[in-house]
Design a protein around this motif. Structure first.
Motif, PDB file in Angstrom:
ATOM      1  N   VAL A   1      48.884  59.382  38.514  1.00  0.00           N
ATOM      2  CA  VAL A   1      50.348  59.496  38.535  1.00  0.00           C
ATOM      3  C   VAL A   1      50.820  59.943  39.921  1.00  0.00           C
ATOM      4  CG1 VAL A   1      52.320  60.801  37.637  1.00  0.00           C
ATOM      5  CG2 VAL A   1      50.604  59.884  36.060  1.00  0.00           C
ATOM      6  N   LEU A   2      50.143  60.932  40.483  1.00  0.00           N
ATOM      7  CA  LEU A   2      50.551  61.448  41.798  1.00  0.00           C
ATOM      8  C   LEU A   2      50.298  60.428  42.908  1.00  0.00           C
ATOM      9  CD1 LEU A   2      49.357  65.147  41.431  1.00  0.00           C
ATOM     10  CD2 LEU A   2      51.696  64.254  41.276  1.00  0.00           C
TER      11      LEU A   2
ATOM     12  N   THR B   1      49.609  50.225  38.227  1.00  0.00           N
ATOM     13  CA  THR B   1      48.414  50.763  38.876  1.00  0.00           C
ATOM     14  C   THR B   1      47.654  51.697  37.947  1.00  0.00           C
ATOM     15  OG1 THR B   1      49.413  50.570  41.064  1.00  0.00           O
ATOM     16  CG2 THR B   1      47.589  52.119  40.845  1.00  0.00           C
ATOM     17  N   LEU B   2      48.389  52.563  37.259  1.00  0.00           N
ATOM     18  CA  LEU B   2      47.736  53.505  36.343  1.00  0.00           C
ATOM     19  C   LEU B   2      46.941  52.759  35.278  1.00  0.00           C
ATOM     20  CD1 LEU B   2      48.840  56.830  34.971  1.00  0.00           C
ATOM     21  CD2 LEU B   2      48.400  55.065  33.281  1.00  0.00           C
ATOM     22  N   VAL B   3      47.552  51.753  34.642  1.00  0.00           N
ATOM     23  CA  VAL B   3      46.862  51.018  33.584  1.00  0.00           C
ATOM     24  C   VAL B   3      45.663  50.257  34.149  1.00  0.00           C
ATOM     25  CG1 VAL B   3      47.073  49.206  31.829  1.00  0.00           C
ATOM     26  CG2 VAL B   3      48.916  50.878  32.127  1.00  0.00           C
TER      27      VAL B   3
ATOM     28  N   GLY C   1      51.002  57.472  42.682  1.00  0.00           N
ATOM     29  CA  GLY C   1      52.150  56.558  42.620  1.00  0.00           C
ATOM     30  C   GLY C   1      53.379  57.093  43.333  1.00  0.00           C
ATOM     31  N   THR C   2      53.261  58.239  43.988  1.00  0.00           N
ATOM     32  CA  THR C   2      54.399  58.807  44.720  1.00  0.00           C
ATOM     33  C   THR C   2      54.877  57.813  45.767  1.00  0.00           C
ATOM     34  OG1 THR C   2      53.528  61.039  44.412  1.00  0.00           O
ATOM     35  CG2 THR C   2      55.167  60.745  46.150  1.00  0.00           C
ATOM     36  N   GLY C   3      56.165  57.536  45.746  1.00  0.00           N
ATOM     37  CA  GLY C   3      56.743  56.607  46.721  1.00  0.00           C
ATOM     38  C   GLY C   3      56.775  55.170  46.250  1.00  0.00           C
ATOM     39  N   ALA C   4      55.965  54.828  45.251  1.00  0.00           N
ATOM     40  CA  ALA C   4      55.984  53.471  44.698  1.00  0.00           C
ATOM     41  C   ALA C   4      57.081  53.397  43.633  1.00  0.00           C
ATOM     42  CB  ALA C   4      54.633  53.134  44.076  1.00  0.00           C
ATOM     43  N   SER C   5      57.437  52.182  43.244  1.00  0.00           N
ATOM     44  CA  SER C   5      58.395  52.039  42.150  1.00  0.00           C
ATOM     45  C   SER C   5      57.720  52.490  40.857  1.00  0.00           C
ATOM     46  CB  SER C   5      58.847  50.577  42.025  1.00  0.00           C
ATOM     47  OG  SER C   5      57.773  49.778  41.550  1.00  0.00           O
ATOM     48  N   LEU C   6      58.533  52.855  39.883  1.00  0.00           N
ATOM     49  CA  LEU C   6      57.984  53.282  38.591  1.00  0.00           C
ATOM     50  C   LEU C   6      57.140  52.184  37.959  1.00  0.00           C
ATOM     51  CD1 LEU C   6      61.023  55.191  37.097  1.00  0.00           C
ATOM     52  CD2 LEU C   6      58.709  56.106  37.310  1.00  0.00           C
ATOM     53  N   ILE C   7      57.596  50.925  38.054  1.00  0.00           N
ATOM     54  CA  ILE C   7      56.875  49.836  37.411  1.00  0.00           C
ATOM     55  C   ILE C   7      55.546  49.582  38.115  1.00  0.00           C
ATOM     56  CG2 ILE C   7      57.889  47.870  38.638  1.00  0.00           C
ATOM     57  CD1 ILE C   7      57.423  48.093  34.819  1.00  0.00           C
ATOM     58  N   ASP C   8      55.514  49.726  39.443  1.00  0.00           N
ATOM     59  CA  ASP C   8      54.252  49.568  40.165  1.00  0.00           C
ATOM     60  C   ASP C   8      53.302  50.719  39.856  1.00  0.00           C
ATOM     61  OD1 ASP C   8      54.635  47.113  41.388  1.00  0.00           O
ATOM     62  OD2 ASP C   8      55.595  47.969  43.151  1.00  0.00           O
ATOM     63  N   GLY C   9      53.847  51.926  39.740  1.00  0.00           N
ATOM     64  CA  GLY C   9      53.024  53.080  39.382  1.00  0.00           C
ATOM     65  C   GLY C   9      52.411  52.915  38.002  1.00  0.00           C
ATOM     66  N   PHE C  10      53.210  52.402  37.084  1.00  0.00           N
ATOM     67  CA  PHE C  10      52.730  52.138  35.723  1.00  0.00           C
ATOM     68  C   PHE C  10      51.595  51.114  35.746  1.00  0.00           C
ATOM     69  CE2 PHE C  10      52.907  49.286  32.050  1.00  0.00           C
ATOM     70  CZ  PHE C  10      52.755  50.167  30.994  1.00  0.00           C
TER      71      PHE C  10
ATOM     72  N   HIS D   1      51.758  43.444  42.779  1.00  0.00           N
ATOM     73  CA  HIS D   1      50.332  43.267  43.027  1.00  0.00           C
ATOM     74  C   HIS D   1      49.686  42.774  41.747  1.00  0.00           C
ATOM     75  CE1 HIS D   1      49.704  46.955  40.733  1.00  0.00           C
ATOM     76  NE2 HIS D   1      50.709  47.440  41.403  1.00  0.00           N
ATOM     77  N   SER D   2      48.474  42.327  41.847  1.00  0.00           N
ATOM     78  CA  SER D   2      47.738  41.864  40.670  1.00  0.00           C
ATOM     79  C   SER D   2      46.279  42.238  40.817  1.00  0.00           C
ATOM     80  CB  SER D   2      47.882  40.354  40.526  1.00  0.00           C
ATOM     81  OG  SER D   2      47.244  39.930  39.351  1.00  0.00           O
ATOM     82  N   THR D   3      45.895  43.328  40.163  1.00  0.00           N
ATOM     83  CA  THR D   3      44.520  43.795  40.227  1.00  0.00           C
ATOM     84  C   THR D   3      44.074  44.135  38.818  1.00  0.00           C
ATOM     85  OG1 THR D   3      45.057  44.831  42.320  1.00  0.00           O
ATOM     86  CG2 THR D   3      42.978  45.470  41.306  1.00  0.00           C
ATOM     87  N   LYS D   4      43.027  43.511  38.363  1.00  0.00           N
ATOM     88  CA  LYS D   4      42.505  43.863  37.031  1.00  0.00           C
ATOM     89  C   LYS D   4      41.094  44.400  37.197  1.00  0.00           C
ATOM     90  CE  LYS D   4      41.458  42.695  32.407  1.00  0.00           C
ATOM     91  NZ  LYS D   4      41.812  42.042  31.208  1.00  0.00           N
TER      92      LYS D   4
END
Length: 199
Positions: free
Chosen positions: A70-71, A84-86, A73-82, A194-197
């Motif tokens: 979560v941390l 990345t976390l998943v 994701g600081t500075g990223a958009s909420l949707i990008d942070g979400f 981005h697209s990373t799985k």
């Protein structure tokens, strides 16, 4: 470490090796290097010791990893942070597989004997609070209510995706797929950049 900490560490070790069902109070006391009576003195029962040991293990394992994601994701958009976390959850689950398995086993045990459920309820509430606090640090624009809602979403997803990952590590949807679904439901139409799985 004192006897209490030794018992918690011993319980986690034995459970990781043989699972909750096969773990006896004697096994835990032997692993901790303390007397059997110490379990009753410090925890009241083996079941309470097991619940506390597993709640603590998940909090310091998966909980700390999620906090870091979560941390990050600081500075990223909420949707990008979400997203990345998943995408990073499979790594978190892999690093904490034994704790995840033991936690699932513990939930079933507690559901069969609800006298121990208060400790799990407290852990869930603490998980929500901690996640919400980190979200506000990473995204100061969030109102407290919004951070609490997102924290619940993250927590619920982590729990359910953890079970799916245990069943089949390759079955998880990507963060980008779930982020697109959330964006579509929310009507924003904004899709992660981005697209990373990770499998």
């Amino acid at each position: 470490m004192g006897n209490r900490e030794d018992l918690l560490a011993g319980a986690r070790r034995v459970i990781a090796e043989q699972g909750i069902a096969k773990t006896t109070a004697r096994d835990i006391a032997a692993a901790a290097g303390v007397s059997l009576a110490a379990i009753g003195y410090h925890f009241g029962s083996k079941d309470r010791l097991v619940t506390e040991a597993l709640v603590e293990a998940l909090g310091t394992g998966i909980g700390d990893d999620l906090e870091n994601l979560v941390l990050e994701g600081t500075g990223a958009s909420l949707i990008d942070g979400f997203s990345t976390l998943v995408n990073e959850l499979p790594s978190v689950f892999s690093d904490n597989k034994e704790a995840l398995l033991a936690s699932l086993e513990n939930v079933v045990r507690v559901l069969r004997d609800p006298r121990e459920s208060h400790k799990l309820h407290e852990a869930v509430a603490e998980g929500y609070r901690g996640m919400a606090e980190n979200l506000v640090v990473a995204h100061p624009e969030l109102e407290e209510r919004q951070a609490a809602s997102i924290a619940r979403l993250y927590y619920v997803l982590t729990q359910s995706l953890g079970i799916l990952w245990l069943l089949d590590p390759n079955s998880l949807p990507s963060g980008d797929e779930l982020a697109e679904a959330v964006a579509t439901i929310g009507g924003t139409g904004t899709i992660p950049q981005h697209s990373t799985k990770m499998g």
